[in-house]
Design a protein around this motif. Structure first.
Motif, PDB file in Angstrom:
ATOM      1  N   ILE A  76     -26.146  23.897 -17.151  1.00 50.56           N
ATOM      2  CA  ILE A  76     -26.724  25.247 -17.086  1.00 50.56           C
ATOM      3  C   ILE A  76     -27.859  25.286 -16.073  1.00 50.56           C
ATOM      4  O   ILE A  76     -27.974  26.224 -15.272  1.00 50.56           O
ATOM      5  N   LEU A  97     -32.998  30.444 -14.073  1.00 53.70           N
ATOM      6  CA  LEU A  97     -33.039  30.846 -15.478  1.00 53.70           C
ATOM      7  C   LEU A  97     -33.914  29.877 -16.262  1.00 53.70           C
ATOM      8  O   LEU A  97     -33.731  28.655 -16.196  1.00 53.70           O
ATOM      9  N   VAL A 105     -34.652  28.250 -19.494  1.00 52.79           N
ATOM     10  CA  VAL A 105     -33.958  27.965 -20.754  1.00 52.79           C
ATOM     11  C   VAL A 105     -34.894  27.185 -21.669  1.00 52.79           C
ATOM     12  O   VAL A 105     -35.383  26.113 -21.303  1.00 52.79           O
ATOM     13  N   CYS A 121     -25.426  32.569 -21.328  1.00 51.77           N
ATOM     14  CA  CYS A 121     -26.600  32.427 -20.463  1.00 51.77           C
ATOM     15  C   CYS A 121     -26.388  33.127 -19.116  1.00 51.77           C
ATOM     16  O   CYS A 121     -27.295  33.797 -18.598  1.00 51.77           O
ATOM     17  N   LYS A 122     -25.195  32.990 -18.569  1.00 56.64           N
ATOM     18  CA  LYS A 122     -24.894  33.650 -17.295  1.00 56.64           C
ATOM     19  C   LYS A 122     -24.902  35.165 -17.456  1.00 56.64           C
ATOM     20  O   LYS A 122     -25.385  35.895 -16.577  1.00 56.64           O
ATOM     21  N   VAL A 171     -34.344  32.473 -21.767  1.00 59.35           N
ATOM     22  CA  VAL A 171     -33.311  32.390 -22.798  1.00 59.35           C
ATOM     23  C   VAL A 171     -33.716  31.335 -23.816  1.00 59.35           C
ATOM     24  O   VAL A 171     -34.060  30.200 -23.425  1.00 59.35           O
ATOM     25  N   ILE A 231     -32.473  29.083 -27.032  1.00 57.37           N
ATOM     26  CA  ILE A 231     -31.274  28.566 -27.708  1.00 57.37           C
ATOM     27  C   ILE A 231     -31.727  27.769 -28.928  1.00 57.37           C
ATOM     28  O   ILE A 231     -32.502  26.812 -28.800  1.00 57.37           O
ATOM     29  N   ILE A 263     -28.672  32.602 -29.463  1.00 55.93           N
ATOM     30  CA  ILE A 263     -28.999  32.682 -28.037  1.00 55.93           C
ATOM     31  C   ILE A 263     -29.595  34.061 -27.780  1.00 55.93           C
ATOM     32  O   ILE A 263     -28.898  35.074 -27.890  1.00 55.93           O
ATOM     33  N   ASP A 298     -32.436  36.542 -25.335  1.00 58.34           N
ATOM     34  CA  ASP A 298     -33.097  36.656 -24.037  1.00 58.34           C
ATOM     35  C   ASP A 298     -34.115  37.786 -24.089  1.00 58.34           C
ATOM     36  O   ASP A 298     -34.140  38.588 -25.026  1.00 58.34           O
TER      37      ASP A 298
END
Length: 662
Positions: free
Chosen positions: A356, A363, A365, A392-393, A405, A407, A435, A437
């Protein structure tokens, strides 16, 4: 109009002549007893009546009580007759109402017009039962997902999950003789199936089975308290609801042609996408061939101490993930099941974080994944990594600015039925992935369509609408459930629930571990490839396995060489075979040597013939394990076949030699 079977169970009045006779006999008896008990002169002069009066010996009090009982019985019978007459009248009125509804559902109605007519029909249906608000949901009993939903002009809030779950269970109960009851009534406020003990009610629900095996749930709400439903009213309500759904179902059957045409158009689009995906998969295979080939060679050299690099191991792990994705696409076209084993969810997602970060470097994460030995499920780590990667994308592409994001993974115990964005979550133990955001969120009008294939709000920038549809397919394939919550301007949260597994988890590295290979002993391998670069790489890989490769770029050159040499195995890329050549021509050219064909997209006719001739079929990318197994299997198998033929040819002569002395 054909009345459905549940309708026939509605109570109807018995013939009125029975009640009339009972009333007349009761009143006449009361009058006779009153006359016998009286001291009227005319009664004494009557010898017969006097004897009867004297014989019975009625006292005034007993006669009065008996007369009162007979009169009360006559009144009770009269009241029962009035109720039966009222039930019959309501039954006839409901039949007339259903006939009116049947005429309202015209054959030429479009889907939008059908919805408007359904709203009017439901409002009249609710008015017939004195309700102010009405709501009808068609629910799939297995998953609890509302397939269709219709409203009156005024409608109540959605049905609570507990009420829906209770109605789904009770409507599907079978009787003692094995037949499905197919109906259930519930006083929502008191949650009692037969609310005779309650005096008033303001909300009731009824559930019946539809012709397609689903459950239709009707919710009626009253602005003022009304008398509780009697048993005959409950029967009438359930029967009328069955008739209404049957009438609408008949119309739906008539409009199936429009739905079938739409489904056909959708299927053609899916087929086009499948063809495109198949072509991409094979092109992607060519890239993976070079990546895996040179990567494995580098690893072999590293083991010999010539060169060592950690990035090569990462390259191999990523390449094998890509190989599995390609295998998934091809498996879908062949309708085979994917391998699923118990895995640890925390380890699977932690293994996907580097991928990722490499794919979405901008991004942020945040994944505080605490090791949890109990967080287990049945699945494949690459499938779960695809799900997390797509979510995520999607968060990254649907937002602007700095995107973060979070998780999280945990194990939850669901004690009661839980309502989700897609259906119901049954009680049990689940492994959950959250998940979330901080993006722009999803608007309420878009949210119901996010999992539909080809639905996208990014069509102008190349969005395909397949990312979240793939997430839904992968999650439901392993019996998972999805819950989505979104707040415009604040972000979106996806919660994935997977059934918990009690089996011992398989280590993640066993799914993508590099297997050991068996080496040869200098056997001669003839190779035919159309491109010089591919030929050089394959020759180097075969040489590293302990064999002696001889490469050719044209089939004519190989044919001339085979006229004087006999290799242990012949490997031919189908792209190098001219259209005029058949599988039988290749077998003739091989002159008894075993042939292995490297298959590619197209040339299916020669591959089918090759199977009949017992050729070995290989599919690129060729890993060292697959290549070594194919070469060893072809050489050993050909030797065993030749040995068997020689033994069979020697058997008759041996028999003749042993039989000659006699």
């Amino acid at each position: 109009m054909i009345i459905p079977r549940p309708w026939l169970s509605a109570r109807t009045a018995r013939p009125s002549v029975d009640n009339s006779v009972k009333i007349l006999v009761s009143l006449f008896g009361a009058l006779l007893i009153a006359l016998l008990a009286s001291g009227h002169e005319s009664t004494r002069d009557c010898t017969l009546c006097g004897a009867a009066a004297g014989g019975l010996g009625f006292s005034g009090a007993a006669s009065a009580v008996l007369s009162f009982c007979l009169c009360a019985y006559a009144l009770w019978v009269t009241f029962q007759g009035m109720r039966q007459s009222q039930s019959t009248r309501r039954l006839l009125e409901s039949q007339s109402l259903l006939s009116k509804f049947r005429r309202a559902f015209d054959d030429n109605l479009t889907r939008s017009e059908f919805t408007l007519v359904a709203t009017t029909v439901l409002s009249e249906f609710a008015q017939f039962f004195g309700a102010d608000e009405v709501r009808l949901e068609i629910v799939e009993p297995r998953t609890g997902v509302t397939v269709e939903e219709y409203f009156g002009i005024k409608f109540p809030p959605p049905i609570e999950p507990e009420v829906k779950a209770d109605l789904l269970v009770r409507a599907g109960i079978t009787s003692s003789n094995g037949e499905q009851i197919g109906r259930h009534f519930l006083d929502v406020e008191s949650m009692r199936p037969w609310p005779f003990t309650a005096r008033t009610t303001m909300k009731v629900a009824a559930a019946v089975t539809t012709p397609l095996g689903r459950i239709g749930i009707l919710l009626l709400a009253y602005s003022k308290p009304r008398r509780s439903f009697r048993e005959d009213e409950i029967s009438l309500l359930c029967s009328a609801l069955s008739g209404l759904i049957q009438t609408a179902a008949d119309h739906c059957k008539r409009r199936n042609r429009e739905d079938l045409e739409r489904s056909l158009s959708h299927a053609e689009r899916v087929q086009a996408v499948g063809t495109l995906a198949s072509g991409i998969a094979h092109e992607f295979n060519n890239i993976l061939g070079a990546l895996l080939g040179y990567g494995e060679m580098a690893l072999q050299r590293a083991e010999e101490g010539e060169y060592v690099g950690h990035y090569l191991h990462e390259m191999m792990a990523t390449a094998r993930r890509a190989e599995f994705i390609v295998s998934q696409i091809l498996t879908l076209s062949r309708s085979r099941e994917q391998e699923r084993r118990p895995i640890n969810l925390v380890e699977a997602i932690r293994d996907a974080l580097p991928l990722i970060s490499a794919s979405l470097p901008d991004l942020d994460v945040n994944a505080p994944l605490v090791p949890d030995e109990d967080c287990k499920l049945l699945g494949h780590p690459v499938e779960l990594q695809q799900v997390v990667m797509n979510l995520c994308k999607n968060a990254f592409e649907a937002s602007r600015g700095e995107i973060k994001v979070d998780i999280n993974v945990d194990v939850v115990l669901v004690e009661g039925v839980k309502s989700l964005f897609l259906g119901l979550l049954q009680p049990g133990k689940y492994a959950r992935v959250s998940i979330s955001d901080n993006g722009n969120g999803i608007s309420p009008d878009v949210l119901p369509h996010i999992f539909e294939p080809f639905f996208t709000t990014k069509a102008a920038i190349g969005g395909t609408g397949l990312g979240l549809a793939a997430v839904h397919g992968l999650v439901t394939a392993i019996d998972g459930r999805i819950d989505v919550t979104s707040d415009c301007g604040k972000g979106t949260s996806f919660e994935l629930y997977f059934p918990h597994s009690t089996m011992v988890p398989t280590p993640i590295n066993q799914f993508i571990a590099v297997p050991s290979v068996m080496s040869g002993n200098g056997q001669l391998i003839a190779i035919l490839k159309p491109h010089c670069r591919d030929l050089a790489m394959l020759e180097e890989k075969i040489a590293a396995l302990g064999y002696e490769p001889v490469g050719f770029l044209e089939i004519g050159m190989m044919e001339d060489w085979l006229s004087t040499q006999t290799p242990d195995l012949i490997m031919i890329d189908v792209r190098s075979i001219p259209p005029s050549y058949s599988a039988r021509d290749i077998a003739t050219m091989a002159r008894g040597a075993h042939v292995a064909l490297i298959s590619h997209f197209g040339r299916e006719e020669i591959l089918i013939s090759a199977i009949a001739l017992r050729f070995t079929l290989l599919r690129e990318p060729l890993s060292s394990r697959a290549l070594a197994d194919a070469i060893r299997g072809g050489i050993v198998g050909e030797k065993e076949r030749r040995s068997l033929v020689e033994n069979r040819s020697a058997l008759p002569s041996a028999n003749r030699w042993t039989a000659s002395p006699s």
